[in-house]
Write a protein that holds these residues in place. Structure first.
Motif, PDB file in Angstrom:
ATOM      1  N   SER A  32      13.178  -8.295  -1.719  1.00 42.56           N
ATOM      2  CA  SER A  32      12.084  -7.766  -0.923  1.00 42.56           C
ATOM      3  C   SER A  32      11.149  -8.868  -0.428  1.00 42.56           C
ATOM      4  N   ALA A 241      -3.139  -8.818  -2.722  1.00 42.19           N
ATOM      5  CA  ALA A 241      -1.828  -8.179  -2.867  1.00 42.19           C
ATOM      6  C   ALA A 241      -1.748  -7.380  -4.161  1.00 42.19           C
ATOM      7  N   SER A 244      -3.997  -4.248  -3.954  1.00 37.45           N
ATOM      8  CA  SER A 244      -3.516  -3.205  -3.046  1.00 37.45           C
ATOM      9  C   SER A 244      -2.384  -2.389  -3.648  1.00 37.45           C
ATOM     10  N   HIS A 254       7.929  -2.119   0.693  1.00 36.24           N
ATOM     11  CA  HIS A 254       6.831  -1.692   1.558  1.00 36.24           C
ATOM     12  C   HIS A 254       5.587  -2.571   1.458  1.00 36.24           C
ATOM     13  N   GLY A 255       5.625  -3.585   0.614  1.00 35.89           N
ATOM     14  CA  GLY A 255       4.490  -4.496   0.530  1.00 35.89           C
ATOM     15  C   GLY A 255       4.340  -5.304   1.811  1.00 35.89           C
ATOM     16  N   PHE A 256       3.115  -5.579   2.204  1.00 36.94           N
ATOM     17  CA  PHE A 256       2.895  -6.281   3.475  1.00 36.94           C
ATOM     18  C   PHE A 256       2.582  -7.764   3.299  1.00 36.94           C
ATOM     19  N   SER A 257       2.348  -8.218   2.060  1.00 39.10           N
ATOM     20  CA  SER A 257       1.969  -9.619   1.847  1.00 39.10           C
ATOM     21  C   SER A 257       3.072 -10.592   2.249  1.00 39.10           C
ATOM     22  N   LYS A 258       4.320 -10.156   2.152  1.00 34.49           N
ATOM     23  CA  LYS A 258       5.440 -11.033   2.501  1.00 34.49           C
ATOM     24  C   LYS A 258       5.538 -11.298   4.002  1.00 34.49           C
ATOM     25  N   TYR A 259       4.761 -10.557   4.803  1.00 33.48           N
ATOM     26  CA  TYR A 259       4.768 -10.769   6.250  1.00 33.48           C
ATOM     27  C   TYR A 259       3.859 -11.948   6.610  1.00 33.48           C
ATOM     28  N   TYR A 261       1.560 -13.358   5.095  1.00 36.78           N
ATOM     29  CA  TYR A 261       0.192 -13.374   4.585  1.00 36.78           C
ATOM     30  C   TYR A 261       0.085 -14.226   3.322  1.00 36.78           C
ATOM     31  N   GLN A 276       2.211  -5.657  -5.981  1.00 40.78           N
ATOM     32  CA  GLN A 276       1.896  -4.888  -4.785  1.00 40.78           C
ATOM     33  C   GLN A 276       2.887  -3.748  -4.577  1.00 40.78           C
ATOM     34  N   GLU A 277       4.151  -3.995  -4.861  1.00 43.28           N
ATOM     35  CA  GLU A 277       5.175  -2.982  -4.588  1.00 43.28           C
ATOM     36  C   GLU A 277       5.457  -2.069  -5.778  1.00 43.28           C
TER      37      GLU A 277
END
Length: 385
Positions: A32, A241, A244, A254-259, A261, A276-277
């Protein structure tokens, strides 16, 4: 009386199960956390996952081999001289021919993979220190770091110096810190304890401040939010992260930190993505797995009659569980950012393979020690072979 059901039949099986559970969690987390970086850098979202799975296969072979290897052979001078020579030569080769990433030379290119000699240095310093301390305990000799009587500690200092030159202060601290902890466990003379603590504090302060980027990390550690767009960016994003994820997490993938950030989201800060996930529940599972692993490490050490084996198990426990605790503390902001990976969870082929090899050595100690573990009703009985 009805026989009580057990999850595992002995300590070796318990440690093996826990290790594989951690590897499974780590594989899911790496898949992920690395998807976006892998696609951006290599146009293959499964680039890191594929390499990680290959490392697991190699690690399984190393784990099986080391668990069947008689660990007592590692105390022989020929084995130790060979391990020391390989370690120092590979560390020297890194400084000359290594791959530079983010300003540090830590990897040797081997064609199909990259090898990180500093990971080998961790286990080698544990082996040679455990062997020396085991001999001292067997012969009831005083535990000392006097260079006139103990060349092993000097060798550990030299190896740590090579790693610091990469530069990699975090790994150098592990390479030197675990042997020092083993000396304390074995009963180091109080005079030398004071010397180590005093000199160590001065040396640590010097190394932490003589390079500007390390001083900046310390400043951001004290107040990351005031430097959230500069040196404190990584730890601030890590804390965001984790927060959240709340109790149950955002869900796998679905965690957004890997985008982009959170830097190093699949390596040193993989625990932040996990939180986060998977949320607080996932963090709690990790915590209890590591506590259980430490418990079985201690059980094996206490029932090992051979002092070399006892110290070796303690050293590997510090390597796995201690490093995990340091990483988790770093990710939540309790320690400065100094680059401790999370064993079995962070991406890193050399680290994973050598950690699995180390776990195999613990099983070897349990297999070859002077007691046999058997179950009698609800009690565990230890008898001499």
């Amino acid at each position: 009386m009805k026989k009580q059901r057990r999850f595992w039949i002995n300590d070796m099986e318990a440690l093996t199960y826990i290790m594989f559970i951690l590897i499974i969690i780590g594989t899911i987390n790496i898949c992920s956390a690395s998807l976006i970086t892998a696609y951006t850098d290599f146009e293959n979202p499964y680039y890191f996952l594929t390499r990680h799975l290959i490392s697991i296969l190699v690690g399984l072979v190393a784990f099986a081999a080391s668990s069947r290897f008689n660990y007592k052979r590692l105390s022989h001078p020929n084995w130790q001289m060979g391990l020391i020579a390989i370690t120092i030569l590979s560390l020297a080769a890194v400084l000359l021919f290594g791959i530079t990433v983010n300003g540090s030379r830590r990897w040797l290119p081997l064609g199909f993979m990259q090898f990180q000699p500093s990971e080998l240095a961790k286990i080698v310093t544990i082996i040679i220190s455990s062997s020396y301390l085991g001999r001292c305990l067997d012969k009831k000799l005083p535990i000392t770091i006097d260079p006139r009587k103990n060349i092993v500690f000097i060798v550990c200092l030299v190896i740590a110096g090579f790693v610091e030159a990469q530069p990699d202060m975090g790994t150098a601290m592990i390479i030197l810190g675990i042997p020092i902890a083993l000396y304390f466990i074995a009963g180091l003379d109080k005079k030398w304890m004071g010397i180590i603590c005093g000199v160590g504090a001065i040396l640590l302060a010097f190394l932490a401040t003589f390079q500007p980027y390390r001083l900046d990390r310390l400043k951001s550690y004290w107040d990351p939010w005031s430097r959230a767009q500069d040196d404190g960016y990584q730890i601030v994003q890590s804390i965001l992260a984790i927060g959240s994820g709340e109790f149950s997490g955002m869900g796998l993938g679905h965690g957004f930190s890997k985008y982009s950030y959170l830097p190093e989201s699949h390596t040193d800060f993989a625990f932040a993505v996990l939180c986060q996930e998977m949320g607080f529940i996932g963090a709690l599972v990790m915590f209890f797995l590591l506590i259980a692993m430490a418990f079985y490490f201690i059980k094996i050490a206490l029932h090992t009659k051979d002092n070399f084996g006892k110290m070796l198990v303690c050293g590997i426990m510090l390597l796995i569980v201690g490093q995990a605790a340091a990483n988790m503390a770093m990710v939540v902001g309790l320690l400065p950012v100094i680059g401790f990976p999370l064993p079995f969870i962070s991406y890193g082929g050399t680290s994973l393979i050598l950690n699995m090899t180390s776990m195999g050595l613990v099983l070897s100690v349990n297999r070859h020690n002077k007691t046999t573990q058997t179950n009698s009703g609800n009690n565990t009985v230890y008898t001499k072979k």
